[in-house]
Design a protein around this motif. Structure first.
Motif, mmCIF file in Angstrom:
data_model
loop_
_atom_site.group_PDB
_atom_site.id
_atom_site.type_symbol
_atom_site.label_atom_id
_atom_site.label_comp_id
_atom_site.label_asym_id
_atom_site.label_seq_id
_atom_site.Cartn_x
_atom_site.Cartn_y
_atom_site.Cartn_z
ATOM 1 N N ARG A 47 2.431 1.859 -4.080
ATOM 2 C CA ARG A 47 0.829 2.027 -4.458
ATOM 3 C C ARG A 47 1.112 4.562 -4.003
ATOM 4 N NH1 ARG A 47 -4.013 -0.587 -5.130
ATOM 5 N NH2 ARG A 47 -5.116 -0.462 -3.081
ATOM 6 N N ILE A 48 0.861 3.992 -2.190
ATOM 7 C CA ILE A 48 0.869 5.542 -2.607
ATOM 8 C C ILE A 48 1.461 6.543 -2.456
ATOM 9 C CG2 ILE A 48 -0.116 7.312 -0.223
ATOM 10 C CD1 ILE A 48 -0.840 5.001 1.192
ATOM 11 N N ILE B 220 -6.307 13.082 -19.172
ATOM 12 C CA ILE B 220 -5.356 12.470 -18.059
ATOM 13 C C ILE B 220 -6.018 12.392 -16.940
ATOM 14 C CG2 ILE B 220 -3.531 11.899 -17.021
ATOM 15 C CD1 ILE B 220 -1.972 13.182 -20.300
ATOM 16 N N CYS C 223 -7.642 9.677 -14.254
ATOM 17 C CA CYS C 223 -7.290 9.321 -13.203
ATOM 18 C C CYS C 223 -9.013 9.106 -11.684
ATOM 19 C CB CYS C 223 -6.245 10.804 -11.805
ATOM 20 S SG CYS C 223 -5.066 11.022 -12.847
ATOM 21 N N ILE D 281 -3.710 6.588 -20.356
ATOM 22 C CA ILE D 281 -2.587 7.879 -19.857
ATOM 23 C C ILE D 281 -1.203 7.782 -20.428
ATOM 24 C CG2 ILE D 281 -1.691 8.647 -17.889
ATOM 25 C CD1 ILE D 281 -3.648 7.620 -15.774
ATOM 26 N N GLN E 15 1.675 9.484 -5.277
ATOM 27 C CA GLN E 15 2.412 11.378 -4.958
ATOM 28 C C GLN E 15 2.809 11.451 -5.812
ATOM 29 O OE1 GLN E 15 3.019 10.782 -1.142
ATOM 30 N NE2 GLN E 15 1.233 10.838 -0.167
ATOM 31 N N HIS F 88 -10.858 6.181 -9.177
ATOM 32 C CA HIS F 88 -11.293 6.491 -7.962
ATOM 33 C C HIS F 88 -11.850 6.185 -7.742
ATOM 34 C CE1 HIS F 88 -7.155 9.476 -7.366
ATOM 35 N NE2 HIS F 88 -6.716 8.002 -8.204
ATOM 36 N N TRP G 99 -14.575 7.418 -4.500
ATOM 37 C CA TRP G 99 -14.194 8.709 -3.799
ATOM 38 C C TRP G 99 -15.663 9.600 -4.725
ATOM 39 C CZ3 TRP G 99 -8.229 9.397 -4.051
ATOM 40 C CH2 TRP G 99 -7.666 8.406 -2.816
ATOM 41 N N MET H 54 2.686 10.819 -8.923
ATOM 42 C CA MET H 54 1.850 11.237 -10.204
ATOM 43 C C MET H 54 1.216 12.423 -10.172
ATOM 44 S SD MET H 54 0.395 7.591 -11.930
ATOM 45 C CE MET H 54 -1.295 7.067 -10.663
ATOM 46 N N ALA H 55 0.482 12.921 -8.398
ATOM 47 C CA ALA H 55 0.269 13.619 -8.389
ATOM 48 C C ALA H 55 1.543 14.792 -8.389
ATOM 49 C CB ALA H 55 -0.624 14.230 -7.062
ATOM 50 N N LEU I 223 -12.841 2.658 -8.202
ATOM 51 C CA LEU I 223 -12.165 2.041 -7.869
ATOM 52 C C LEU I 223 -12.416 2.354 -5.420
ATOM 53 C CD1 LEU I 223 -10.557 -0.828 -8.234
ATOM 54 C CD2 LEU I 223 -8.617 0.565 -7.400
ATOM 55 N N ARG I 224 -12.363 3.513 -4.997
ATOM 56 C CA ARG I 224 -12.322 3.574 -4.562
ATOM 57 C C ARG I 224 -13.648 4.642 -3.484
ATOM 58 N NH1 ARG I 224 -8.322 5.573 -1.273
ATOM 59 N NH2 ARG I 224 -8.702 3.721 -0.268
ATOM 60 N N GLN J 153 1.177 -0.746 -0.483
ATOM 61 C CA GLN J 153 0.376 -0.226 -0.020
ATOM 62 C C GLN J 153 0.465 1.451 -0.478
ATOM 63 O OE1 GLN J 153 -2.563 0.300 3.151
ATOM 64 N NE2 GLN J 153 -4.166 1.337 1.802
ATOM 65 N N ILE K 282 2.546 5.378 -14.108
ATOM 66 C CA ILE K 282 0.850 4.735 -13.659
ATOM 67 C C ILE K 282 0.748 3.120 -14.392
ATOM 68 C CG2 ILE K 282 0.772 5.702 -16.481
ATOM 69 C CD1 ILE K 282 -1.798 5.311 -13.996
#
Ligand code: HEC
Length: 140
Positions: free
Chosen positions: A29-30, A126, A130, A100, A34, A134, A140, A36-37, A137-138, A26, A66
């Motif tokens: 992945r985080i 792009i 993203c 992407i 970050q 999110h 959000w 990519m951000a 999957l999440r 995890q 990615i």
């Protein structure tokens, strides 16, 4: 005897595949997220400062990072979650990764050609990819 040896070889091969699939945590992945951000922010700065090198540095990081995104170990070890990943999310992930990468290449080409408007449009496409993951999957 020959059959037995073949069996051992197959077992070893299977173990190797298993080990290769592991090792994405995890935290990894985080960290990738970050990265990519930050790459997206760098690309945006490149637009505003009209600096193609900054844009290209950003798209490079984005494209290289990615491709790492995948289920993490705890998801692989959780049969229910992993099956869901395999059935739906992995396919979606691969599609998003391809999109992407392609859009990042178009973005840097357009910007290098002096078409900042089109480059900005690719940027927004792009960001949509993203968010697609999110949201799905999440939730959000
Ligand atoms: C295939 C799915 C997927 C894609 C595509 C994706 N993300 Fe994520 N993102 C996630 C998941 C899952 C997490 C949650 C990570 C965790 O906490 O385990 C996350 C979390 C994040 C976070 C929060 C990290 C933190 O510090 O907690 C950021 C920022 C982020 N993503 C940025 C991006 C950007 C930018 C892109 C596109 C360039 C992107 N993501 C594309 C799945 C994805």
């Amino acid at each position: 005897m020959e059959r037995f040896l073949r069996h051992i070889t197959m077992l070893t091969a299977a173990t190797t595949v298993l080990v290769m699939a592991e090792g994405y945590t995890q935290a990894d992945r985080i960290a990738d997220m970050q990265k990519m951000a930050q790459a997206m922010q760098d690309i945006q700065s490149g637009f505003f400062y009209n600096n193609v090198d900054i844009v290209k540095a950003g798209t490079k990081v984005l494209k290289n990072t990615i491709v790492n995104v995948r289920p993490i170990d705890s998801e692989v070890n959780n049969k229910d979650i992993y099956e869901k990943w395999l059935n739906n999310d992995l396919k979606m992930t691969h599609k998003i990764q391809k999109k992407i990468k392609k859009k990042a290449t178009v973005l840097e080409e357009r910007f290098a050609d002096g078409d900042a408007i089109q480059a900005l449009q690719e940027y927004s496409r792009i960001a949509q990819q993203c968010m697609k993951c999110h949201v799905r999957l999440r939730k959000w």
